[in-house]
Design an enzyme around this catalytic site. Structure first.
Site: not given
Ligand code: TTP
Ligand code: MG
Length: 363
Positions: A14, A109
């Site tokens: 991820d 991811e």
């Molecule tokens: P995530 O992997 O959930 O979050 P992230 O990569 O930003 O942070 P982390 O280090 O905790 O993994 O989501 C990946 C991308 O998907 C995120 O950068 C933006 C997008 N996203 C949205 O557009 N809306 C949402 O509600 C979420 C959870 C993510």
């Molecule tokens: Mg992420």
């Protein structure tokens, strides 16, 4: 569980604060600063926040207003989906050097089954650290990885030491790890379920284990068995490279056939609520929204609208759905069913193979 399952090597990867890290990578003036991607306009919501902003409590799916209240110096940056998409292809291509068993969950991811990997690396941990290094080298972005014998534990492990963290959970360590795990960190336990569990006195894995299968099924329906199994480290689901959802839909058959716009709108409002909830839960939005109507004489009408971005805002879904209905009021006398479908989904796109993909992102 048989040995074969326990001997699997499954990795969950991820990217760290994905959209925000990309924006900081490409614009040095944003580095080290609290930023949110999206959420800048009046009714917009944030897609994600940089780690600097998370210290203030800024999170995904927060209104820009709320985010700025938590962090007055927050910088809002417009998302650039085409760039995220390109990076998603890059990391997928790195994964494919190790295995063909790749199951993407979103742009940033994926699960990888590396039990039999192309590089013949023995330990899952070494495959993961190799991949992390390659990703950083090629994209100048970091990711976190979890390694275990099942998907559930690999997923939980990847979130354990973010950012740039690598966590291995061996079958031996699984029991203790799961007992200590806070209930909110169980993959598949949403906010509502977590709240319900807490009201039952379940705060971590150890508490969850006190409930038997029947009790959990009574409380949580079909998911009860899943919770019963995962807290015992039982998750035999294979990494499934072909699992691609093409659409997400919500529809409702009416109690009585309706004919006027003003009568149908409250039904549509209700569907929009459910529909948005489903898309948000799946974190899977579409570029295409389709209104489906079934007439009283069982004709099916579908009308669609497509955008060159993923339609993620509820107010936009609301406006588009009602416009589709308004524009098509003359196409029927009475209707007996109303539905909404999202297609051209973000995750479907993430799952398609690199070669197949030439995507038109529009202007
Ligand atoms: P995530 O992997 O959930 O979050 P992230 O990569 O930003 O942070 P982390 O280090 O905790 O993994 O989501 C990946 C991308 O998907 C995120 O950068 C933006 C997008 N996203 C949205 O557009 N809306 C949402 O509600 C979420 C959870 C993510
Ligand atoms: Mg992420």
């Amino acid at each position: 569980m048989v040995d074969k399952e326990l001997n699997r090597k499954i990795i969950h990867i991820d990217m760290d604060a994905f959209y925000a890290s990309v924006e900081q990578r490409d614009n040095p003036s944003l580095r080290g600063k609290p930023i949110a991607v999206g959420g800048g306009e009046n009714r917009g919501v944030t897609t994600t926040a940089s780690y600097e902003a998370r210290k203030f409590g800024v999170r995904s799916a927060m209104s820009g207003y709320q985010a700025r209240k938590l962090c007055p110096d927050l910088i809002f940056v417009k998302p650039r989906f085409d760039v995220y998409y390109e990076i998603s292809k890059q990391i997928r291509s790195i994964f494919s050097e190790y295995t063909d068993l790749i199951e993407p969950l979103s742009l940033d991811e994926a699960f990888l089954d590396v039990t039999e990997n192309k590089k013949r690396i023995e330990h899952g941990m070494h495959v993961a650290s190799d991949i992390m290094a390659r990703v950083e080298q090629e994209t100048r972005l970091t990711c976190s990885a979890g390694v275990s014998y099942c998907k559930f534990l690999a997923k939980v492990a990847s979130g354990y030491k973010k950012p740039n963290g690598l966590t291995v959970i061996t079958p031996k360590r699984a029991t203790l790890f799961l007992e200590q795990l806070p209930i909110d960190d169980f993959f598949g336990v949403g906010k509502v379920t977590a709240k319900k569990m807490r009201s039952m006195g379940i705060n971590n894995g150890r508490d969850l284990k006190q409930f038997d299968k029947i009790q959990l099924t009574q409380a949580f329906g079909k998911r009860g068995k899943y919770y019963y199994d995962i807290v015992r480290g039982i998750d035999e689901r294979p990494v499934n490279p072909s699992r691609v959802r093409k659409s997400l839909a919500v529809e409702r058959t009416l109690d009585v056939d309706l004919e006027n716009y003003d009568e149908i709108v409250p039904v549509l409002d209700n569907i929009i609520d459910k529909f948005f909830e489903r898309l948000s839960k799946a974190n899977n939005f579409g570029r295409t929204l389709t209104l489906k109507l079934k007439t009283s004489d069982f004709q099916i009408l579908t009308r669609s609208v497509s955008k060159d971005y993923f339609i993620k805002s509820k107010s936009e879904i609301d406006i588009l759905a009602k416009q589709l209905l308004k524009d098509n009021m003359l196409a029927f006398d009475k209707i007996r069913l109303v539905g909404l479908t999202a297609s051209n989904l973000e995750k479907e796109q993430a799952a398609r193979s690199n070669e197949q993909l030439e995507f038109d992102w529009g202007g």
